[in-house]
Design a protein around this motif. Sequence first.
Motif, short mmCIF file in Angstrom:
data_model
loop_
_atom_site.label_atom_id
_atom_site.label_comp_id
_atom_site.label_asym_id
_atom_site.label_seq_id
_atom_site.Cartn_x
_atom_site.Cartn_y
_atom_site.Cartn_z
N PHE A 164 0.90 -1.34 -0.13
CA PHE A 164 0.09 0.06 -0.11
C PHE A 164 0.98 1.35 -0.19
CE2 PHE A 164 -2.88 3.43 1.45
CZ PHE A 164 -3.92 3.10 0.88
N ALA A 165 0.62 2.11 -1.07
CA ALA A 165 1.80 3.02 -1.09
C ALA A 165 0.97 4.25 -1.88
CB ALA A 165 2.72 2.97 -2.15
N TYR A 166 1.69 5.51 -1.83
CA TYR A 166 1.14 6.84 -1.90
C TYR A 166 1.53 7.48 -3.40
CZ TYR A 166 -1.02 6.20 2.52
OH TYR A 166 -1.57 5.85 3.50
N HIS A 167 1.75 6.57 -4.48
CA HIS A 167 2.23 7.22 -5.78
C HIS A 167 0.96 7.52 -6.55
CE1 HIS A 167 5.72 4.95 -4.29
NE2 HIS A 167 5.32 3.95 -4.27
N GLY A 168 1.43 8.63 -7.30
CA GLY A 168 0.37 8.97 -8.29
C GLY A 168 0.55 10.42 -8.66
N PHE A 169 0.22 10.96 -9.90
CA PHE A 169 0.29 12.12 -10.44
C PHE A 169 -0.60 12.97 -9.67
CE2 PHE A 169 -0.38 15.43 -13.48
CZ PHE A 169 0.99 15.80 -13.74
N TYR A 170 -1.65 12.67 -9.45
CA TYR A 170 -2.63 13.71 -8.74
C TYR A 170 -2.36 13.75 -7.23
CZ TYR A 170 -4.40 13.54 -13.27
OH TYR A 170 -4.42 13.54 -14.70
N PRO A 171 -2.52 14.95 -6.69
CA PRO A 171 -2.50 15.15 -5.01
C PRO A 171 -3.35 14.21 -4.28
CG PRO A 171 -2.58 17.38 -6.32
CD PRO A 171 -2.97 16.38 -7.12
N GLU A 172 -4.38 13.73 -4.90
CA GLU A 172 -5.55 12.81 -4.26
C GLU A 172 -4.68 11.48 -4.08
OE1 GLU A 172 -6.84 14.22 -7.72
OE2 GLU A 172 -6.77 16.07 -6.36
N GLU A 173 -4.21 10.98 -4.87
CA GLU A 173 -3.64 9.73 -5.06
C GLU A 173 -2.45 9.67 -4.00
OE1 GLU A 173 -3.25 7.90 -9.09
OE2 GLU A 173 -2.74 10.18 -9.70
N GLN A 174 -1.92 10.73 -3.87
CA GLN A 174 -0.75 10.91 -2.79
C GLN A 174 -0.88 10.80 -1.35
OE1 GLN A 174 2.60 13.54 -3.76
NE2 GLN A 174 2.84 12.38 -5.88
N LYS A 175 -2.55 11.30 -1.29
CA LYS A 175 -3.03 11.58 0.08
C LYS A 175 -3.80 10.29 0.25
CE LYS A 175 -3.91 16.50 -0.19
NZ LYS A 175 -4.77 17.55 -0.55
N ILE A 176 -4.59 9.60 -0.60
CA ILE A 176 -5.33 8.56 -0.38
C ILE A 176 -4.69 7.19 -0.42
CG2 ILE A 176 -7.25 7.25 -1.37
CD1 ILE A 176 -8.46 9.68 -2.39
N GLY A 177 -3.78 7.05 -1.37
CA GLY A 177 -2.82 6.04 -1.51
C GLY A 177 -3.57 4.74 -2.30
N CYS A 178 -2.80 3.62 -2.67
CA CYS A 178 -3.74 2.70 -3.09
C CYS A 178 -2.63 1.33 -3.24
CB CYS A 178 -4.18 2.72 -4.66
SG CYS A 178 -3.13 2.90 -5.74
#
Length: 119
Positions: free
Chosen positions: A12-26
């Motif tokens: 489970f990590a916080y990678h993503g281009f959009y700020p929401e992805e870095q907050k929510i994680g996946c």
Amino acid sequence: MINIALQGADFFAYHGFYPEEQKIGCRFLVDIAVGFEPVTDLKDGLHNTVDYEKVYTIACEEMKIPSKLIETVGQAITNRIQNKYPFVKTIQVTIKKLNPPLTGRVAQSSVTINYPPTT
């Protein structure tokens, strides 16, 4: 040539281009394959081989560092494996992002980094 592999390492990590992805994680799945020629006879010890526990530790540490692009994470894992084991001949790192935030249902998006680069 000897190949070692880790398949489906789950993070489970916080990678993503959009700020929401870095907050929510996946969730991400990581596959790593490393090919090498032993420097000397293995003699049933870890000192002449690629230790997949250390490879897993490298993946864990890099997955903890938030990045906008999973390509960046894959390249960092590849670079660290190369530095740790200079005798490796091939490395393949695949990172799969499960349920990426798209307008339709997509099981996963992925990126694969190859060393040496394929042309």
